[in-house]
Design a protein around this motif. Sequence first.
Motif, PDB file in Angstrom:
ATOM      1  N   PRO A 156       5.108 -10.708  -2.576  1.00  0.00           N
ATOM      2  CA  PRO A 156       3.695 -10.981  -2.281  1.00  0.00           C
ATOM      3  C   PRO A 156       2.727 -10.035  -2.982  1.00  0.00           C
ATOM      4  O   PRO A 156       1.580 -10.402  -3.253  1.00  0.00           O
ATOM      5  N   PHE A 157       3.178  -8.832  -3.296  1.00  0.00           N
ATOM      6  CA  PHE A 157       2.288  -7.888  -3.961  1.00  0.00           C
ATOM      7  C   PHE A 157       2.070  -8.254  -5.430  1.00  0.00           C
ATOM      8  O   PHE A 157       1.190  -7.694  -6.079  1.00  0.00           O
ATOM      9  N   GLY A 158       2.882  -9.183  -5.960  1.00  0.00           N
ATOM     10  CA  GLY A 158       2.573  -9.726  -7.273  1.00  0.00           C
ATOM     11  C   GLY A 158       1.231 -10.442  -7.244  1.00  0.00           C
ATOM     12  O   GLY A 158       0.440 -10.343  -8.192  1.00  0.00           O
ATOM     13  N   LEU A 159       0.932 -11.149  -6.135  1.00  0.00           N
ATOM     14  CA  LEU A 159      -0.376 -11.781  -5.980  1.00  0.00           C
ATOM     15  C   LEU A 159      -1.480 -10.743  -5.930  1.00  0.00           C
ATOM     16  O   LEU A 159      -2.589 -10.965  -6.439  1.00  0.00           O
ATOM     17  N   TYR A 160      -1.179  -9.615  -5.317  1.00  0.00           N
ATOM     18  CA  TYR A 160      -2.149  -8.513  -5.251  1.00  0.00           C
ATOM     19  C   TYR A 160      -2.495  -8.030  -6.657  1.00  0.00           C
ATOM     20  O   TYR A 160      -3.665  -7.815  -6.991  1.00  0.00           O
ATOM     21  N   GLY A 161      -1.472  -7.880  -7.508  1.00  0.00           N
ATOM     22  CA  GLY A 161      -1.712  -7.465  -8.891  1.00  0.00           C
ATOM     23  C   GLY A 161      -2.501  -8.504  -9.666  1.00  0.00           C
ATOM     24  O   GLY A 161      -3.400  -8.164 -10.457  1.00  0.00           O
ATOM     25  N   ILE A 162      -2.212  -9.786  -9.452  1.00  0.00           N
ATOM     26  CA  ILE A 162      -2.942 -10.855 -10.134  1.00  0.00           C
ATOM     27  C   ILE A 162      -4.407 -10.859  -9.704  1.00  0.00           C
ATOM     28  O   ILE A 162      -5.319 -11.065 -10.519  1.00  0.00           O
ATOM     29  N   ALA A 163      -4.656 -10.608  -8.416  1.00  0.00           N
ATOM     30  CA  ALA A 163      -6.034 -10.590  -7.922  1.00  0.00           C
ATOM     31  C   ALA A 163      -6.846  -9.500  -8.609  1.00  0.00           C
ATOM     32  O   ALA A 163      -7.991  -9.718  -9.032  1.00  0.00           O
ATOM     33  N   TRP A 164      -6.270  -8.310  -8.734  1.00  0.00           N
ATOM     34  CA  TRP A 164      -6.969  -7.220  -9.414  1.00  0.00           C
ATOM     35  C   TRP A 164      -7.232  -7.562 -10.874  1.00  0.00           C
ATOM     36  O   TRP A 164      -8.326  -7.327 -11.404  1.00  0.00           O
ATOM     37  N   ILE A 176      -5.632   0.493 -11.739  1.00  0.00           N
ATOM     38  CA  ILE A 176      -6.324   0.543 -10.448  1.00  0.00           C
ATOM     39  C   ILE A 176      -5.452  -0.050  -9.353  1.00  0.00           C
ATOM     40  O   ILE A 176      -5.325   0.505  -8.254  1.00  0.00           O
ATOM     41  N   ALA A 177      -4.838  -1.204  -9.647  1.00  0.00           N
ATOM     42  CA  ALA A 177      -3.981  -1.855  -8.650  1.00  0.00           C
ATOM     43  C   ALA A 177      -2.801  -0.959  -8.283  1.00  0.00           C
ATOM     44  O   ALA A 177      -2.469  -0.805  -7.101  1.00  0.00           O
ATOM     45  N   ALA A 178      -2.159  -0.359  -9.291  1.00  0.00           N
ATOM     46  CA  ALA A 178      -1.001   0.500  -9.026  1.00  0.00           C
ATOM     47  C   ALA A 178      -1.406   1.737  -8.230  1.00  0.00           C
ATOM     48  O   ALA A 178      -0.664   2.200  -7.351  1.00  0.00           O
ATOM     49  N   THR A 179      -2.584   2.287  -8.524  1.00  0.00           N
ATOM     50  CA  THR A 179      -3.057   3.464  -7.788  1.00  0.00           C
ATOM     51  C   THR A 179      -3.373   3.114  -6.345  1.00  0.00           C
ATOM     52  O   THR A 179      -3.054   3.879  -5.416  1.00  0.00           O
ATOM     53  N   SER A 180      -4.001   1.962  -6.127  1.00  0.00           N
ATOM     54  CA  SER A 180      -4.334   1.568  -4.761  1.00  0.00           C
ATOM     55  C   SER A 180      -3.086   1.325  -3.924  1.00  0.00           C
ATOM     56  O   SER A 180      -3.106   1.500  -2.704  1.00  0.00           O
ATOM     57  N   VAL A 181      -1.996   0.928  -4.576  1.00  0.00           N
ATOM     58  CA  VAL A 181      -0.742   0.721  -3.855  1.00  0.00           C
ATOM     59  C   VAL A 181      -0.251   2.023  -3.223  1.00  0.00           C
ATOM     60  O   VAL A 181       0.363   2.016  -2.151  1.00  0.00           O
ATOM     61  N   VAL A 182      -0.536   3.156  -3.852  1.00  0.00           N
ATOM     62  CA  VAL A 182      -0.140   4.451  -3.289  1.00  0.00           C
ATOM     63  C   VAL A 182      -0.798   4.649  -1.926  1.00  0.00           C
ATOM     64  O   VAL A 182      -0.153   5.078  -0.959  1.00  0.00           O
ATOM     65  N   VAL A 183      -2.096   4.330  -1.840  1.00  0.00           N
ATOM     66  CA  VAL A 183      -2.818   4.470  -0.571  1.00  0.00           C
ATOM     67  C   VAL A 183      -2.241   3.518   0.476  1.00  0.00           C
ATOM     68  O   VAL A 183      -2.011   3.902   1.630  1.00  0.00           O
ATOM     69  N   LEU A 184      -1.992   2.273   0.060  1.00  0.00           N
ATOM     70  CA  LEU A 184      -1.428   1.297   0.993  1.00  0.00           C
ATOM     71  C   LEU A 184      -0.043   1.731   1.484  1.00  0.00           C
ATOM     72  O   LEU A 184       0.289   1.566   2.663  1.00  0.00           O
TER      73      LEU A 184
END
Length: 262
Positions: A156-164, A176-184
């Motif tokens: 599902p996080f592939g969709l997250y990357g596509i959205a960014w 940005i997407a990869a960095t935000s994943v650290v916070v999540l």
Amino acid sequence: MTATITAGARVSTTLRFAGYDLMRLSRDWSTLFFSIMLPVAMYLIFGAFQDYGNDRINDSNVTAYVMVAMALYAGITGAVGAAGTIAMENQTGWGRQLALTPLTAGQRLSANLIGIAVRAVLPILAVYLAGALTGAEMPTGVWASTLALAVVMSVPFGLYGIAWATAIPTAASVSIAATSVVVLAFLGGMFMPLSEGLLAVGRFTPAYGASTLTRYPMTDGIQSTVDGQLSDPDPLWWPLLNVIVWTAVFAAAVLLLRRQRR
């Protein structure tokens, strides 16, 4: 017979295109290094080399607990990076080039999914291999189930990357997407135990469902808190609902952003 030959030719073409994408990835040594070696290093530092690694969680040890979390983080990072890169390339001209080839939209999508799956599976396998060699202990069934769940929960996080990548169609979007994943991942309890207050907040974040479900065969929903205590087990429907809702949110975001760009 003709239909069978045509279907076989389409599958062959799809696999060849997927192979081409994977060959491009194999030449990107920096991406491969950080997507595979960084999670392995984090597992070794926070799991295998710690004195608390032999503490028990049901029939497993803490080293295995950390290994599963780092494997999931590795898979999510790989899926986000791969999906974001694909989406960005499609928006900056590569998709139009492919439209001139005999490849259909379904073939391109299938090839992209293969690439995303490989980018997610490779780092997960690397972390599990490191765990097997450095004292991670789980029942055989738990090894298999957590590995499979780590792969599935990464998708599902592939969709997250596509959205960014759709929202910001530049090379920076993947970072940005990869960095935000650290916070999540932090809020989802992948990196370290959280306080009761942060855990209450973290249950509403995307990584909570993925993290809790992946470790459920090991923990039965028990959460470790920062004071070393174990919480009451989270009901299975909590992380399941979290994953379903956030997957729907990511999918809706992709559809809305793409419609807006058109």
